[in-house]
Design a protein around this motif. Structure first.
Motif, mmCIF file in Angstrom:
data_model
loop_
_atom_site.group_PDB
_atom_site.id
_atom_site.type_symbol
_atom_site.label_atom_id
_atom_site.label_comp_id
_atom_site.label_asym_id
_atom_site.label_seq_id
_atom_site.Cartn_x
_atom_site.Cartn_y
_atom_site.Cartn_z
ATOM 1 N N MET A 96 0.831 -1.195 0.000
ATOM 2 C CA MET A 96 0.000 0.000 0.000
ATOM 3 C C MET A 96 0.873 1.255 0.000
ATOM 4 S SD MET A 96 -2.943 -0.756 2.837
ATOM 5 C CE MET A 96 -3.728 -2.337 2.988
ATOM 6 N N TYR A 142 -6.664 3.071 5.102
ATOM 7 C CA TYR A 142 -6.953 1.775 5.723
ATOM 8 C C TYR A 142 -7.103 1.924 7.238
ATOM 9 C CZ TYR A 142 -6.892 -3.284 6.302
ATOM 10 O OH TYR A 142 -7.227 -4.580 6.603
ATOM 11 N N ARG A 193 -6.270 -7.840 2.688
ATOM 12 C CA ARG A 193 -5.601 -6.554 2.871
ATOM 13 C C ARG A 193 -5.183 -6.474 4.336
ATOM 14 N NH1 ARG A 193 -9.170 -1.706 1.756
ATOM 15 N NH2 ARG A 193 -10.417 -2.740 3.313
ATOM 16 N N ASP A 245 -2.182 -5.551 -0.052
ATOM 17 C CA ASP A 245 -3.524 -5.378 -0.629
ATOM 18 C C ASP A 245 -3.597 -6.261 -1.866
ATOM 19 O OD1 ASP A 245 -5.884 -4.679 -1.820
ATOM 20 O OD2 ASP A 245 -5.531 -2.513 -1.757
#
Length: 157
Positions: free
Chosen positions: A9, A17, A83, A149
């Motif tokens: 990410m 997130y 994720r 992710d």
């Protein structure tokens, strides 16, 4: 490009997130030297997260002895949807009652769906002020952060 690089990410995605998720799993080291794992509500704070807990809890005792933890946030119910973020963190223990009260209000407002800056209902403030003397704040500051992710792979392995 490696698969690892493909699923990492970005900083913005990590912040988003942190904003989206609701539970962290915190691993501290217990008195017997084994990991002690507990789920906690949290709120994003600086580059990490913050929360509170009872000052007499095992996790609090562990973190007073060794203020380091590993924190996990994760979601996804199949491989292509996985994720998450894992971070090693230094932990700041906050014992000032006024600051613990502020942290408790921030935490409870988040889970009640309030937006930052929304007024704090008197009943909530009173409840938190009653809880704060029994609690400590925990601020987790990442020293290492790993993210993934799998949705970025578009369903391929």
């Amino acid at each position: 490009m490696s698969r690892r690089d493909q699923i990492r990410m970005t900083e913005d995605e990590v912040r988003e997130y942190f904003d989206q998720q609701k539970v962290i799993n915190v691993a501290s080291i217990g008195p017997n030297g084994r990991p002690h794992l507990t789920p906690l509500w949290y709120y994003p704070y600086e580059s990490g997260v913050a929360t509170w807990t009872y000052a007499t809890s095992q996790k609090a005792k562990n973190l007073q002895r060794l203020p380091e933890a590993t924190v996990l946030l994760e979601d996804g119910d199949s491989y292509e949807k996985l994720r998450g973020i894992s971070m090693e963190a230094d932990v700041q223990l906050v014992e000032d009652t006024a600051e613990v009260t502020r942290m408790g209000i921030t935490l409870m407002q988040r889970y009640a769906g309030a937006k930052p800056g929304d007024p704090v209902p008197d009943q909530l403030r009173s409840f938190i002020e009653g809880q704060a003397p029994k609690r400590i704040g925990l601020v987790f500051r990442p020293t290492k952060l790993v993210s993934w992710d799998h949705t970025k792979l578009g369903g391929s392995y």
